[in-house]
Design a protein around this motif. Structure first.
Motif, PDB file in Angstrom:
ATOM      1  N   GLU A   1      -3.507  -4.623  41.253  1.00  0.00           N
ATOM      2  CA  GLU A   1      -3.841  -2.909  40.617  1.00  0.00           C
ATOM      3  C   GLU A   1      -1.751  -2.588  41.130  1.00  0.00           C
ATOM      4  O   GLU A   1      -0.806  -1.868  40.084  1.00  0.00           O
ATOM      5  N   LEU A   2      -1.235  -2.978  42.053  1.00  0.00           N
ATOM      6  CA  LEU A   2      -0.541  -2.432  42.963  1.00  0.00           C
ATOM      7  C   LEU A   2       0.798  -2.908  41.643  1.00  0.00           C
ATOM      8  O   LEU A   2       1.376  -3.090  41.542  1.00  0.00           O
ATOM      9  N   SER A   3       0.335  -4.437  42.191  1.00  0.00           N
ATOM     10  CA  SER A   3       1.338  -4.892  41.083  1.00  0.00           C
ATOM     11  C   SER A   3       1.565  -4.996  39.693  1.00  0.00           C
ATOM     12  O   SER A   3       2.673  -4.891  38.999  1.00  0.00           O
ATOM     13  N   ARG A   4       0.527  -4.661  38.990  1.00  0.00           N
ATOM     14  CA  ARG A   4       0.477  -3.895  37.534  1.00  0.00           C
ATOM     15  C   ARG A   4       1.447  -2.986  37.246  1.00  0.00           C
ATOM     16  O   ARG A   4       2.385  -2.399  36.643  1.00  0.00           O
ATOM     17  N   VAL A   5       0.475  -1.702  38.388  1.00  0.00           N
ATOM     18  CA  VAL A   5       1.270  -0.797  38.270  1.00  0.00           C
ATOM     19  C   VAL A   5       2.448  -0.406  39.011  1.00  0.00           C
ATOM     20  O   VAL A   5       3.631   0.294  38.431  1.00  0.00           O
ATOM     21  N   GLY A   6       3.264  -1.511  39.903  1.00  0.00           N
ATOM     22  CA  GLY A   6       4.536  -1.371  40.151  1.00  0.00           C
ATOM     23  C   GLY A   6       5.432  -2.068  39.020  1.00  0.00           C
ATOM     24  O   GLY A   6       6.402  -1.489  39.116  1.00  0.00           O
ATOM     25  N   SER A   7       4.538  -2.539  38.574  1.00  0.00           N
ATOM     26  CA  SER A   7       5.575  -3.545  36.921  1.00  0.00           C
ATOM     27  C   SER A   7       6.486  -2.434  35.949  1.00  0.00           C
ATOM     28  O   SER A   7       6.846  -1.844  35.850  1.00  0.00           O
ATOM     29  N   LEU A   8       5.301  -1.321  35.969  1.00  0.00           N
ATOM     30  CA  LEU A   8       5.441  -0.813  34.748  1.00  0.00           C
ATOM     31  C   LEU A   8       6.783   0.542  35.538  1.00  0.00           C
ATOM     32  O   LEU A   8       7.256   1.338  34.371  1.00  0.00           O
ATOM     33  N   LEU A   9       5.970   1.073  36.760  1.00  0.00           N
ATOM     34  CA  LEU A   9       6.651   1.216  36.737  1.00  0.00           C
ATOM     35  C   LEU A   9       8.330   1.272  37.446  1.00  0.00           C
ATOM     36  O   LEU A   9       9.627   2.026  37.569  1.00  0.00           O
TER      37      LEU A   9
END
Length: 120
Positions: free
Chosen positions: A98-106
């Motif tokens: 989740e952090l990888s996914r949200v971090g990529s979006l951010l």
């Protein structure tokens, strides 16, 4: 890492992100990932994710630094919020999808806003 990363690109208040059906579950998943990372590192986190989400829904009206950075056009602090936890997780064998996914979006949102350089 949980609510700050979701608030910056949306401009939403913490209470709204925590209560929203679309962003609340990812925020909770992020909290669980960070908690697992802290436990694997031997530091642990006191209090439950449920209690922290309740506080976020009831009292979360402040603007985190990442949102302030977006609003003022300053580079955002991805190193501390996303990159360092993901590096630690990789070393400790903790999954943080989740952090990888949200971090990529951010990161992409910040690049599109001109707040971070384009990377390849």
């Amino acid at each position: 890492a949980a609510l700050n990363t979701l608030r910056a690109p949306t401009g939403a208040r913490q209470c709204d992100v925590a209560a929203d059906a679309g962003t609340g579950p990812p925020a909770e998943a992020l909290m669980r990932e960070v908690q697992a990372l802290a436990t694997a590192d031997g530091s642990g986190i006191t209090g439950s994710v449920e209690d922290r989400m309740k506080v976020a829904r009831e009292k979360g009206i402040h603007k985190p630094s990442t949102l302030q950075d977006f609003e003022t056009g300053r580079p955002i602090e991805l190193g501390a919020l996303v990159d360092a936890p993901l590096e630690m997780a990789a070393r400790l064998g903790v999954a943080m999808p989740e952090l990888s996914r949200v971090g990529s979006l951010l990161r992409l949102t910040a690049i599109a806003a001109g707040l971070l350089p384009q990377t390849t």
